[in-house]
Design a protein around this motif. Structure first.
Motif, mmCIF file in Angstrom:
data_model
loop_
_atom_site.group_PDB
_atom_site.id
_atom_site.type_symbol
_atom_site.label_atom_id
_atom_site.label_comp_id
_atom_site.label_asym_id
_atom_site.label_seq_id
_atom_site.Cartn_x
_atom_site.Cartn_y
_atom_site.Cartn_z
ATOM 1 N N ALA A 268 6.128 39.829 48.398
ATOM 2 C CA ALA A 268 5.055 40.168 47.463
ATOM 3 C C ALA A 268 5.586 40.594 46.090
ATOM 4 C CB ALA A 268 4.156 41.241 48.073
ATOM 5 N N PRO A 269 6.582 41.500 46.033
ATOM 6 C CA PRO A 269 7.067 41.913 44.704
ATOM 7 C C PRO A 269 7.643 40.754 43.894
ATOM 8 C CG PRO A 269 8.000 43.326 46.398
ATOM 9 C CD PRO A 269 7.228 42.268 47.100
ATOM 10 N N TRP B 147 3.784 49.526 41.253
ATOM 11 C CA TRP B 147 4.204 49.511 39.849
ATOM 12 C C TRP B 147 3.762 50.756 39.091
ATOM 13 C CZ3 TRP B 147 4.898 44.274 37.006
ATOM 14 C CH2 TRP B 147 5.612 43.394 37.827
ATOM 15 N N LEU C 88 6.039 48.017 46.196
ATOM 16 C CA LEU C 88 5.028 47.360 45.369
ATOM 17 C C LEU C 88 4.055 48.361 44.769
ATOM 18 C CD1 LEU C 88 4.983 44.384 44.843
ATOM 19 C CD2 LEU C 88 3.042 44.181 46.336
ATOM 20 N N ILE D 135 12.603 46.993 33.352
ATOM 21 C CA ILE D 135 11.260 47.151 33.902
ATOM 22 C C ILE D 135 10.199 47.099 32.809
ATOM 23 C CG2 ILE D 135 9.783 48.996 34.751
ATOM 24 C CD1 ILE D 135 11.898 49.369 36.917
ATOM 25 N N PHE E 228 -1.395 35.288 46.045
ATOM 26 C CA PHE E 228 -0.083 34.797 45.616
ATOM 27 C C PHE E 228 0.232 33.410 46.177
ATOM 28 C CE2 PHE E 228 1.606 39.416 45.248
ATOM 29 C CZ PHE E 228 1.018 39.524 43.998
ATOM 30 N N ALA F 10 -3.573 39.044 48.087
ATOM 31 C CA ALA F 10 -3.191 39.244 46.698
ATOM 32 C C ALA F 10 -3.348 37.968 45.871
ATOM 33 C CB ALA F 10 -1.757 39.737 46.620
ATOM 34 N N PHE G 280 9.115 48.854 42.358
ATOM 35 C CA PHE G 280 8.792 47.542 41.802
ATOM 36 C C PHE G 280 9.106 46.446 42.813
ATOM 37 C CE2 PHE G 280 8.550 49.931 38.013
ATOM 38 C CZ PHE G 280 7.703 49.233 37.182
ATOM 39 N N VAL H 17 -1.036 39.863 53.451
ATOM 40 C CA VAL H 17 -0.965 40.542 52.153
ATOM 41 C C VAL H 17 -0.885 39.520 51.020
ATOM 42 C CG1 VAL H 17 0.516 41.953 50.708
ATOM 43 C CG2 VAL H 17 0.059 42.638 53.054
ATOM 44 N N TYR I 25 -2.802 48.251 46.872
ATOM 45 C CA TYR I 25 -1.835 47.365 47.506
ATOM 46 C C TYR I 25 -2.422 45.989 47.763
ATOM 47 C CZ TYR I 25 2.024 45.990 50.503
ATOM 48 O OH TYR I 25 3.109 45.347 51.021
ATOM 49 N N PRO I 26 -1.767 44.916 47.437
ATOM 50 C CA PRO I 26 -0.425 44.860 46.848
ATOM 51 C C PRO I 26 -0.419 44.802 45.319
ATOM 52 C CG PRO I 26 -1.131 42.697 47.548
ATOM 53 C CD PRO I 26 -2.290 43.593 47.772
ATOM 54 N N THR I 27 -1.546 45.037 44.665
ATOM 55 C CA THR I 27 -1.514 45.057 43.200
ATOM 56 C C THR I 27 -1.975 46.416 42.709
ATOM 57 O OG1 THR I 27 -3.678 44.046 43.140
ATOM 58 C CG2 THR I 27 -1.796 42.573 42.872
ATOM 59 N N PHE I 28 -2.476 46.467 41.489
ATOM 60 C CA PHE I 28 -2.931 47.748 40.958
ATOM 61 C C PHE I 28 -4.041 47.495 39.957
ATOM 62 C CE2 PHE I 28 -0.555 47.015 37.075
ATOM 63 C CZ PHE I 28 0.484 46.209 37.511
ATOM 64 N N PHE J 172 15.597 42.251 36.895
ATOM 65 C CA PHE J 172 14.141 42.239 36.812
ATOM 66 C C PHE J 172 13.593 41.041 36.036
ATOM 67 C CE2 PHE J 172 15.114 46.650 37.737
ATOM 68 C CZ PHE J 172 14.238 46.879 38.786
ATOM 69 N N ASP K 161 1.125 50.731 53.074
ATOM 70 C CA ASP K 161 1.731 51.506 51.974
ATOM 71 C C ASP K 161 2.255 52.850 52.487
ATOM 72 O OD1 ASP K 161 -0.914 52.002 52.465
ATOM 73 O OD2 ASP K 161 -1.373 52.616 50.407
ATOM 74 N N TYR L 236 0.694 51.737 32.339
ATOM 75 C CA TYR L 236 0.720 51.474 33.778
ATOM 76 C C TYR L 236 0.873 52.756 34.589
ATOM 77 C CZ TYR L 236 1.095 46.353 33.610
ATOM 78 O OH TYR L 236 0.848 45.018 33.456
ATOM 79 N N ARG M 147 -2.763 52.305 42.178
ATOM 80 C CA ARG M 147 -2.242 51.239 43.002
ATOM 81 C C ARG M 147 -3.326 50.789 43.974
ATOM 82 N NH1 ARG M 147 1.546 52.426 48.098
ATOM 83 N NH2 ARG M 147 2.757 50.504 48.083
#
Lengths: 368, 268, 355, 289
Positions: free
Chosen positions: C71-72, D256, D254, B125, C99, C97, D250, C93, D43-46, B217, C342, D36, D41
């Motif tokens: 997404a991840p 992080w 989602l 990670i 993506f 984001a 992760f 989403v 969602y979906p990023t931070f 990862f 979430d 980090y 957070r």
């Protein structure tokens, strides 16, 4: 031109402090010189400074007239025989001996010829293919020696080379080393803590204490005229007994020590009346006699009581209580079995007759 | 007298018990491996007893499964590169720890040894974060870097332990005999740590070949074999996996035996 | 011997360092390697072979186990995936984001044949752009072993029945919350209040001792059923049933009286994809009769392109898959993206974390 | 150039590559992860931030505590069982097997499974423990069970078994090494002094082997603490471990920043375990050789 010349050499280590302290030393070409001293006196560090494994904090090292103070070991014209031999375990005897020439890229034929010659010189020709792990201690020692001399160094450094051998082998090797030295004509510098080894082999001995040379001379000089009680005690055995100058004469003094009065040569030292002195008396220069066998009142005799006899082969060491903290030691040559039987039994009172000429007096009182 | 006899008997009993226990633990250790191998030849889609019949079909499938072969190739690539890096960097690190002093050495030593006990997921990670910050595309190369980082500690411990044991005088002797530093390193130091390098390299390769958490990862488009197996395992157990597992077992055993023999030959 | 080992080691080390440096400089992906991030069944060899033959693109698929996997995987860095099959509820989403790339529908000739109700879904169209091409849809009923469960169950509550203790399966996905909510009579499973979520969570935790495993892929569920570990479970309608029947495992599906989940999957193009051309080729292939029926045959799902489907399905099949009457979709509880997604994922994680 | 200067150059040439490596690939990544863990957070990023919400969540949300405790429990059980199995075996090999060849062969036999894929070993346990697995079919065949039991697989029991099996070599190696290092003369001396075998073991052998036990325990504990494959393959609904939480933060969740905070917590736990074991044994290292 000196083979080795050390000038004001100083070296300190973070934990051990100053190990070599302003050391200046000249070694003549072809000499067999020995650095003698107890462990920690700086003798091995001095050798490593000459070999280039350590670099001095100050001062300079030169070998055969060239300053090598900052030259790495692989460019110095010296070779070393290590205490633990440091043979390469993954190479056989031949490869070990030839290594120095191999890395120098000498022609293969020359290498093998010289290796063969060196092995012959140390008497190991038939072991050329053996691994070090298959050799005895003495054989390893010879390989180490061959490996060091095969490159024809200007100076051969020997770091306690015989200490790992048993007594008999050690004596044989001493003779051999001496012989080799004469034959090769190379300058040998030996480091040892074994005084008998030093005396047997060396042309000149330097006694070291705390990073300094305290006496420098031929073995005989050192033995007969030690410059300090330290030397006297380190070279051979000495009974160190405290005394007081009773009277002074032209080149001798009269010293009262315990219950005896000795006439001692001053050997140029200034030792005024009533000064405290330490007398160094060699055990073999003393004779144990029965109390009744000499006229009472002879001044140069100590009286005491026998503690114990120790048999040392051709010699008998007797410990005698003369009223000092340490017993007085006397060595007697035993020439026959009958003579051994004549010794006084432990517990008997006795007298000690000392050869006054051999006594050395030092200023001040010293505790051995 | 009889007491001595009794106590000896009791001790013999303990000895036999100990040996029996050892035998049972070993049996338990190998039970899964035996099961793995047996089912790779079993003529049944489902891995349950009783055994139905002997077949080599699963092996045939392994060798016609392109994805699996590609993944195996990738694993070899990753393992070899990662091992090469760990050997170079790890050996240098071991030397640095053994032979030099520099500010922060203790922190360095702790840091470099940390992955030995650190769960792989943390290494994975943290490096994922790192590569993302740098904008790297995840690929086999990032996996290699990850494996190397996670496995360096193994080389460091092995080589460091060896360096501590080798006689420094032989390096001095080499230098004394006129070998330049690189010659000393090549001809004297390296041979002295050779078995440590060989052993740790072997361990690194097998661990890398088998690595999941870091790979999980850091991998991109390409799968390594464990990742392939990992994804198929969830999909379903098929004896195909047993077949490839058996191949891996046999291959690793062959490598071990070979390397042990090789090292013995050298010692001789 | 020692010299050989030494030289080999050195050569290997230096060579590999060199190669590593080289491969770091070289472009990371070969052109024409289409990397899919899809549900199982969407890259089946049965039709991918044809695609590879006619397009000269190579397909490589990674399978997801949940809509939350997209997404991840994309967040971990671009350049890895080209094309994804995302369910409608997860599409927004990815758009938000950043993506995914918008779809140029002019490059997808079959686009206009797609059912309008799917084509116009708000989640797939925003900012004046089309973000996804719908290509399949279906319902998610429940599946059970007919040899172990004699009377067909008819309710979600069957998964709480103690007589199936240790034989119950649940999908490792937040959508389990929707089902449970429906069973508990909660009005809007996609927009639950905190109390409602608490109730759902408690119900799911209550179920834990009965559950064998939270499965996450079709293959896993199939394996659990085949090896007799599991008797009853949530299922992705059609796909697992088909596969298990092929393995002669006696299974059947049932739609609970509380209703079944419904979903539709859509092609989306990853931002920064180096294989845009191949991606469009694959979308078009999947929208064509070969793709529409290929997927439908493998998975049992329904097609979104009735024009294409009609050409390759038998009339019975066409009817059975509700291709003739798309209003069937309205009877399903179509997945929607929960506004508080979430909180939903966290609730599902809390269920899994509970003792 | 002075020889000492040249030596310094050589040394820095030696130190720099590994130093750079650890700096770039370990220190910097850890630092990023640490940073980090304070982000927020979205969602979906931070987004960058400096707040302790992620750490507070670790303490406040009961699910993390539950999983941390479960992970501690599993890791402890695994280490304990691995110890109970490894110690007698190591003892037997060192003291009861006289032939050096046989001893080394048995030593290798314990180590070799390390070379067999971790994943495959975990997976094979699935085959063994399943409802229709090898063990169940055996038990039914032997008449011990009337019908197969579900109790062997997909629970914490199967996780512990699998992890013990995987990590036994890591426990065994340091114990074997430490036992082998004990001079025989010490044990003979103890027996010579009239101390019985039991007391000799308790007073001499056991204390002298403790460093190995500590090292093995540390390895096994730390490695099983961070495992996420066994829960995934053989764990049941109650098998969620802390590494699975990290994985899901992760992954599906989602989150992080929270995942980083948990990773930092794991890092802290591992460092604590190491420093505790370091107190017992300064040079606690693994001899994989």
């Amino acid at each position: 031109m000196n083979a080795i010349s050390l000038t004001h050499l100083t070296k300190s280590f973070p934990t051990a402090g100053r190990v070599v302290d302003d050391l200046t030393l000249r070694v003549r070409q072809g000499e067999f010189i020995t650095l003698l001293g107890p462990s920690g006196c700086g003798k091995t560090t001095t050798l490593r400074l000459i070999a280039g494994f350590e670099f001095p904090d100050s001062g300079s090292v030169s070998v055969a007239g060239t300053d090598v103070t900052d030259v790495p070991p692989y460019r110095r014209p010296v070779n070393t025989v290590f205490q633990d031999y440091a043979l390469f375990p993954h190479m056989n005897v031949e490869q070990n001996v030839g290594y120095g020439m191999w890395v120098a890229r000498l022609p293969k034929r020359e290498i093998s010829e010289r290796v063969a010659a060196a092995l012959q010189m140390v008497g190991l020709s038939e072991k050329a293919a053996a691994r070090p792990s298959e050799l005895s201690g003495g054989q390893k020692q010879r390989v180490a020696l061959a490996r060091a001399i095969v490159r024809r160094p200007k100076v051969l450094l020997l770091d306690e080379p015989l200490s790992a051998l048993d007594a008999k082998l050690r004596e044989a090797m001493q003779v051999e080393l001496r012989h080799l030295h004469r034959k090769l004509g190379i300058t040998f510098l030996l480091v040892t803590h074994d005084q008998s080894e030093a005396m047997v082999m060396s042309d000149r001995i330097l006694i070291m204490e705390a990073g300094k040379v305290v006496q420098d001379g031929s073995p005989l000089d050192l033995y007969d005229s030690p410059a300090s009680p330290y030397v006297a005690d380190f070279l051979g055995t000495s009974n160190l007994i405290p005394g007081n100058v009773h009277a002074t004469e032209l080149d001798s003094i009269r010293v009262k020590a315990v219950d005896a009065l000795f006439r001692v040569r001053t050997r140029g030292r200034s030792l005024p009346t009533s000064a405290n002195v330490t007398l160094a008396i060699r055990p073999e220069k003393t004779e144990v006699i029965a109390p009744e066998s000499s006229p009472v009142g002879t001044p140069a005799q100590l009286t005491g009581r026998i503690i114990e006899h120790f048999f040392h082969g051709g010699m008998l060491r007797t410990a005698i209580d003369i009223g000092l903290p340490l017993p007085f030691l006397v060595d007697t040559q035993i020439k026959s079995a009958a003579m051994q039987g004549q010794q006084l039994p432990p517990g008997s009172p006795c007298r000690l007759r000392v050869d006054e000429d051999s006594i050395v007096a030092f200023a001040g009182s010293h505790r051995p | 007298m009889s007491m001595v006899g009794n106590s000896r008997q009791r001790h013999d009993g303990i000895d036999i018990g100990l040996k029996l226990f050892t035998f049972m633990v070993l049996a338990a250790l190998y039970l899964p491996i035996v099961v793995l191998i047996v089912f790779s030849f079993n003529d049944n889609q489902v891995t349950t007893l009783p055994l139905r019949g002997f077949t080599l079909d699963w092996y045939r499938r392994v060798f016609s499964n392109e994805d699996m072969l590609k993944a195996t190739y990738n694993s070899f690539k990753v393992g070899l590169f990662a091992t090469a890096i760990t050997l170079v960097v790890g050996t240098a690190a071991a030397f640095a720890i053994d032979r030099t002093d520099f500010p922060g050495k203790n922190v360095f030593r702790r840091l470099v040894l940390l992955p030995l006990v650190l769960p792989g997921i943390i290494t994975g990670i943290s490096m994922l974060n790192f590569f993302r910050v740098l904008g790297f595309t995840l690929s086999l190369e990032t996996v290699i870097l990850g494996h190397a980082t996670a496995l360096i500690s193994i080389v460091v411990t092995q080589v460091y332990a060896r360096l501590q044991r080798i006689n420094r005088r032989i390096e001095e002797a080499s230098s004394d005999l006129g070998a330049k530093p690189w010659q000393t390193f090549l001809y004297v130091t390296l041979p002295s740590i050779r078995t440590a390098l060989f052993g740790s390299g072997l361990i690194c390769f097998t661990l890398s070949f088998d690595e999941i958490p870091v790979t999980f990862f850091l991998t991109g488009r390409d799968n390594t074999l464990p990742m392939y197996i990992y994804s198929t395992l969830r999909k379903g157990i098929t004896p195909e996996i047993n077949a490839i597992g058996t191949i891996i077992v046999v291959a690793s055993l062959a490598i071990i035996v070979l390397s042990v023999r090789l090292l013995q030959d050298e010692k001789r | 011997m020692k010299r050989i080992v030494r030289n080999v080691a050195l050569a290997a080390a230096s060579a590999s360092l060199g190669m590593l440096a080289f491969s770091a400089l070289a472009p990371a992906q070969a052109e024409g390697q289409l990397s899919l991030l899809v549900w199982e069944g969407y890259a089946d060899p049965s039709f991918v072979k044809d695609f590879e033959a006619e397009s000269s693109c190579k397909v490589q698929a990674t399978y997801v186990g949940s809509n939350d996997d997209f997404a991840p995987k994309l967040a971990a860095g671009g350049g890895v995936y080209d094309l994804m099959s995302v369910s409608s509820d997860a599409a927004a989403v990815l758009v938000a984001a950043g993506f995914v790339e918008p779809v140029d529908v002019s490059k997808v000739p079959e686009y206009n044949n797609v059912y309008e109700s799917f084509r116009t879904l708000p989640a797939l169209n925003s900012d004046g752009q089309v973000w996804a091409v719908p290509f399949t849809w279906g319902a998610n009923p429940f599946i059970y072993r007919t040899d172990k469960i004699a009377t067909p169950p008819d309710t979600i509550a069957a998964l709480w029945d103690p007589q199936y203790k240790g034989k119950i399966g649940m999908w490792d996905d937040k959508s389990m919350l929707y089902n449970t909510a429906r069973m508990l009579g909660i009005a809007d499973p996609f927009n639950m209040s905190d109390e409602e979520l608490e109730k759902v969570k408690a119900k799911l935790i209550e179920q834990k001792p009965l559950v064998r495993k939270y499965w996450s892929t079709a293959g896993e569920l199939e394996n659990l059923f085949a090896s007799n570990e599991m008797w009853i479970s949530y299922t992705w309608g059609g796909l697992m049933l088909n596969d298990l029947k092929k393995q002669n495992v006696p299974v059947a599906e049932f739609t609970p009286k509380e209703g079944a989940d419904g979903w539709n999957d859509n092609w989306m193009i990853a931002k920064g994809s180096p294989n845009i051309d191949c991606a469009y080729k694959y979308i078009n292939f999947m929208m064509s009769p070969k793709g529409q029926c290929g997927v439908s045959t493998v998975t049992g799902y329904s097609a979104t392109n009735p024009v294409a489907a009609k050409t390759c399905m038998t009339p019975e099949e066409f009817k059975a898959k509700h291709q003739d009457d798309i209003s069937f979709v309205e009877k399903l509880h179509m997945w929607q993206a929960p506004p508080r997604i979430d909180v939903y994922t966290n609730t599902w994680n809390a269920v899994k974390a509970a003792p | 150039m002075r020889a000492s200067t040249r030596e310094a150059w050589l040394k820095s040439a030696l130190v720099l590559p590994p130093l750079a490596w650890t700096l770039v690939f370990m220190f910097v990544p850890y630092a990023i992860m640490f940073t980090y863990s304070f982000y927020t957070r979205k969602y979906p990023t931070f987004v960058p931030d400096f707040q302790f919400g992620n750490y507070i969540a670790l303490f406040q949300d009961v699910q993390y505590r539950q999983v941390f405790l479960r992970t501690l429990k599993i890791a402890s059980l695994v280490s304990l069982f691995a110890l109970l199995l490894s110690y007698p075996v190591a003892y037997c090999l060192v003291f009861k097997i006289r032939s050096l060849r046989l001893r080394m062969a048995l030593y290798m036999a314990v180590i070799v499974p390390l070379w067999v894929s971790y994943l495959l070993r975990a997976y094979t346990w699935k085959t063994i423990l399943g409802s229709q697995g090898v063990l169940n079919s055996f038990l039914v065949w032997a008449g011990i069970l009337a019908q197969p039991t579900d109790l062997l697989l997909y629970n914490q029991f199967s996780m512990v078994i699998t992890l013990v099996h995987i990590f036994i070599p890591f426990m065994f190696m340091p114990i074997f090494t430490s036992l082998e290092k004990i001079p025989r003369s010490l044990i003979e001396a103890s027996k010579d002094l009239g101390v019985g075998r039991g007391w000799t073991f308790l007073k001499i052998t056991l204390p002298l082997s403790l460093p190995g036990v500590m090292a093995g325990f540390t390895f096994t504990f730390c490695l099983s603490f961070g495992d996420f494959v066994a829960p995934f393959l053989v764990g049941g609904p109650d098998g969620f471990m802390i590494a699975n939480i990290v994985q899901s933060q992760f992954g599906t969740a989602l989150n992080w920043p929270l995942g980083s905070a948990i990773s930092i917590a794991i890092l802290a736990i591992v460092l604590t375990v190491i420093s505790i074991s370091d107190r017992f044994e300064r040079s606690g290292r693994l001899d994989l050789g």
